[in-house]
Motif scaffolding. Structure first.
Motif, PDB file in Angstrom:
ATOM      1  N   PHE A 228       5.982  15.247   0.844  1.00  0.00           N
ATOM      2  CA  PHE A 228       6.273  14.659   2.151  1.00  0.00           C
ATOM      3  C   PHE A 228       6.911  13.296   1.955  1.00  0.00           C
ATOM      4  CE2 PHE A 228       2.945  17.672   3.422  1.00  0.00           C
ATOM      5  CZ  PHE A 228       3.578  18.295   4.486  1.00  0.00           C
ATOM      6  N   GLU A 229       7.449  12.766   3.035  1.00  0.00           N
ATOM      7  CA  GLU A 229       8.125  11.474   2.998  1.00  0.00           C
ATOM      8  C   GLU A 229       7.166  10.379   2.503  1.00  0.00           C
ATOM      9  OE1 GLU A 229      11.375   9.539   5.918  1.00  0.00           O
ATOM     10  OE2 GLU A 229       9.668  10.494   6.850  1.00  0.00           O
ATOM     11  N   PRO A 230       7.642   9.507   1.611  1.00  0.00           N
ATOM     12  CA  PRO A 230       6.772   8.430   1.105  1.00  0.00           C
ATOM     13  C   PRO A 230       6.311   7.506   2.232  1.00  0.00           C
ATOM     14  CG  PRO A 230       8.792   8.580  -0.182  1.00  0.00           C
ATOM     15  CD  PRO A 230       8.964   9.479   0.999  1.00  0.00           C
TER      16      PRO A 230
ATOM     17  N   PHE B 229       0.840  -1.197   0.000  1.00  0.00           N
ATOM     18  CA  PHE B 229       0.000   0.000   0.000  1.00  0.00           C
ATOM     19  C   PHE B 229       0.871   1.241   0.000  1.00  0.00           C
ATOM     20  CE2 PHE B 229       0.364  -0.612   4.640  1.00  0.00           C
ATOM     21  CZ  PHE B 229       0.650   0.677   5.064  1.00  0.00           C
ATOM     22  N   GLU B 230       0.278   2.293  -0.511  1.00  0.00           N
ATOM     23  CA  GLU B 230       0.942   3.587  -0.512  1.00  0.00           C
ATOM     24  C   GLU B 230      -0.066   4.641  -0.074  1.00  0.00           C
ATOM     25  OE1 GLU B 230       3.687   6.564  -3.096  1.00  0.00           O
ATOM     26  OE2 GLU B 230       3.653   4.428  -3.559  1.00  0.00           O
ATOM     27  N   ALA B 231       0.360   5.450   0.893  1.00  0.00           N
ATOM     28  CA  ALA B 231      -0.478   6.514   1.425  1.00  0.00           C
ATOM     29  C   ALA B 231       0.274   7.839   1.384  1.00  0.00           C
ATOM     30  CB  ALA B 231      -0.904   6.179   2.856  1.00  0.00           C
TER      31      ALA B 231
ATOM     32  N   VAL C 159      -0.682  15.059  11.652  1.00  0.00           N
ATOM     33  CA  VAL C 159      -0.070  14.440  10.473  1.00  0.00           C
ATOM     34  C   VAL C 159      -1.062  14.210   9.330  1.00  0.00           C
ATOM     35  CG1 VAL C 159       1.793  13.297  11.744  1.00  0.00           C
ATOM     36  CG2 VAL C 159      -0.394  12.120  11.410  1.00  0.00           C
ATOM     37  N   SER C 160      -2.288  14.670   9.466  1.00  0.00           N
ATOM     38  CA  SER C 160      -3.306  14.378   8.457  1.00  0.00           C
ATOM     39  C   SER C 160      -2.956  14.913   7.067  1.00  0.00           C
ATOM     40  CB  SER C 160      -4.677  14.902   8.897  1.00  0.00           C
ATOM     41  OG  SER C 160      -4.642  16.310   9.006  1.00  0.00           O
ATOM     42  N   ASN C 161      -2.198  16.008   6.998  1.00  0.00           N
ATOM     43  CA  ASN C 161      -1.809  16.537   5.689  1.00  0.00           C
ATOM     44  C   ASN C 161      -0.623  15.778   5.087  1.00  0.00           C
ATOM     45  OD1 ASN C 161       0.027  17.573   7.546  1.00  0.00           O
ATOM     46  ND2 ASN C 161       0.295  19.481   6.420  1.00  0.00           N
ATOM     47  N   LYS C 162      -0.023  14.860   5.847  1.00  0.00           N
ATOM     48  CA  LYS C 162       1.122  14.075   5.366  1.00  0.00           C
ATOM     49  C   LYS C 162       0.730  12.668   4.910  1.00  0.00           C
ATOM     50  CE  LYS C 162       4.327  16.438   8.437  1.00  0.00           C
ATOM     51  NZ  LYS C 162       5.315  16.285   9.511  1.00  0.00           N
ATOM     52  N   ILE C 163      -0.550  12.310   5.128  1.00  0.00           N
ATOM     53  CA  ILE C 163      -1.043  10.974   4.790  1.00  0.00           C
ATOM     54  C   ILE C 163      -2.238  11.122   3.852  1.00  0.00           C
ATOM     55  CG2 ILE C 163      -2.042   8.846   5.714  1.00  0.00           C
ATOM     56  CD1 ILE C 163      -0.556   9.434   8.334  1.00  0.00           C
ATOM     57  N   ALA C 164      -2.242  10.365   2.768  1.00  0.00           N
ATOM     58  CA  ALA C 164      -3.315  10.442   1.775  1.00  0.00           C
ATOM     59  C   ALA C 164      -4.655  10.028   2.376  1.00  0.00           C
ATOM     60  CB  ALA C 164      -2.981   9.544   0.585  1.00  0.00           C
ATOM     61  N   GLN C 165      -5.714  10.673   1.908  1.00  0.00           N
ATOM     62  CA  GLN C 165      -7.074  10.340   2.349  1.00  0.00           C
ATOM     63  C   GLN C 165      -7.530   8.995   1.789  1.00  0.00           C
ATOM     64  OE1 GLN C 165      -8.892  12.270   4.591  1.00  0.00           O
ATOM     65  NE2 GLN C 165      -6.897  13.252   4.754  1.00  0.00           N
ATOM     66  N   GLU C 166      -6.974   8.631   0.622  1.00  0.00           N
ATOM     67  CA  GLU C 166      -7.239   7.332   0.016  1.00  0.00           C
ATOM     68  C   GLU C 166      -5.916   6.596  -0.130  1.00  0.00           C
ATOM     69  OE1 GLU C 166     -11.291   7.600  -2.582  1.00  0.00           O
ATOM     70  OE2 GLU C 166      -9.402   7.285  -3.627  1.00  0.00           O
ATOM     71  N   VAL C 167      -5.891   5.367   0.331  1.00  0.00           N
ATOM     72  CA  VAL C 167      -4.688   4.543   0.294  1.00  0.00           C
ATOM     73  C   VAL C 167      -4.768   3.635  -0.932  1.00  0.00           C
ATOM     74  CG1 VAL C 167      -3.354   2.809   1.541  1.00  0.00           C
ATOM     75  CG2 VAL C 167      -4.527   4.620   2.806  1.00  0.00           C
TER      76      VAL C 167
END
Length: 185
Positions: A41-43, A34-36, A166-174
């Motif tokens: 930002f850092e992968p 998975f990728e979020a 951290v919500s802006n550093k993690i995608a809303q859809e994974v």
């Protein structure tokens, strides 16, 4: 005469068991990644290479099981946060997918072809069950069946809370990617 009848019944039982088993393909080394990540930002990505996947060729039923702690991140701290703060893997140790491929016909499935089916079923993750409908590409080559699927999930659909810090550093859809080579059993 009793011995002959018992031997015949045993032979019929064994042959029916083995014919049932030959309709099943499975692996314990399937891969889920998975990728979020979000830009700048850092992968955020991980992979689990020990996923069990089973396909019943008679019914088109698929079941998959992944132990959540089996996901490996390039950065150990990400893995720790994932297991302890987000997915809570001690409380919810596995992800389970169960479903049926729509319009699946094993007789119409042939060597050296690829066919996309829609898997309709449930995904259980983080203690939540959600109905899903995802594409699954099957390809048969020799005695093996290769399975691939790509789809998106929203952490919020499974009550996975992302702290506002951290919500802006993690995608809303994974983005989820599944790959498995299934062997005849």
């Amino acid at each position: 005469m009793k011995i002959i009848c018992l031997a015949f019944l045993a032979l019929v039982s064994i042959s029916s068991i083995s014919s049932t088993q030959t309709d099943r393909y499975q692996t314990r080394t399937g891969s889920i990644s998975f990728e979020a990540s979000v830009p700048t930002f850092e992968p955020i990505r991980a992979v689990n290479k020990s996923t069990t996947v089973v396909l019943d060729m008679k019914t088109g039923n698929i079941a998959a099981l992944a132990l959540v702690k089996g996901f490996r991140f390039p950065i150990a701290l990400m893995q720790e946060h994932f297991n302890e703060n987000y997915i809570e893997s001690d409380d919810y140790p596995k992800a389970v997918l169960k479903g049926t491929l729509s319009n699946f016909d094993a007789n119409g499935f042939s060597q050296n072809t690829s066919t996309t089916f829609i898997l309709n079923g449930t995904l259980e993750l983080h203690g939540q069950k959600k109905m899903i409908s995802i594409p699954v590409l099957l390809s048969q080559s020799g005695e093996n069946i290769q399975l691939e699927s790509n789809f998106n999930l929203k952490p919020a659909d499974f009550n996975i809370e992302i702290p506002s810090v951290v919500s802006n550093k993690i995608a809303q859809e994974v983005q989820i990617s599944v790959k498995a080579i299934l062997n005849k059993k």
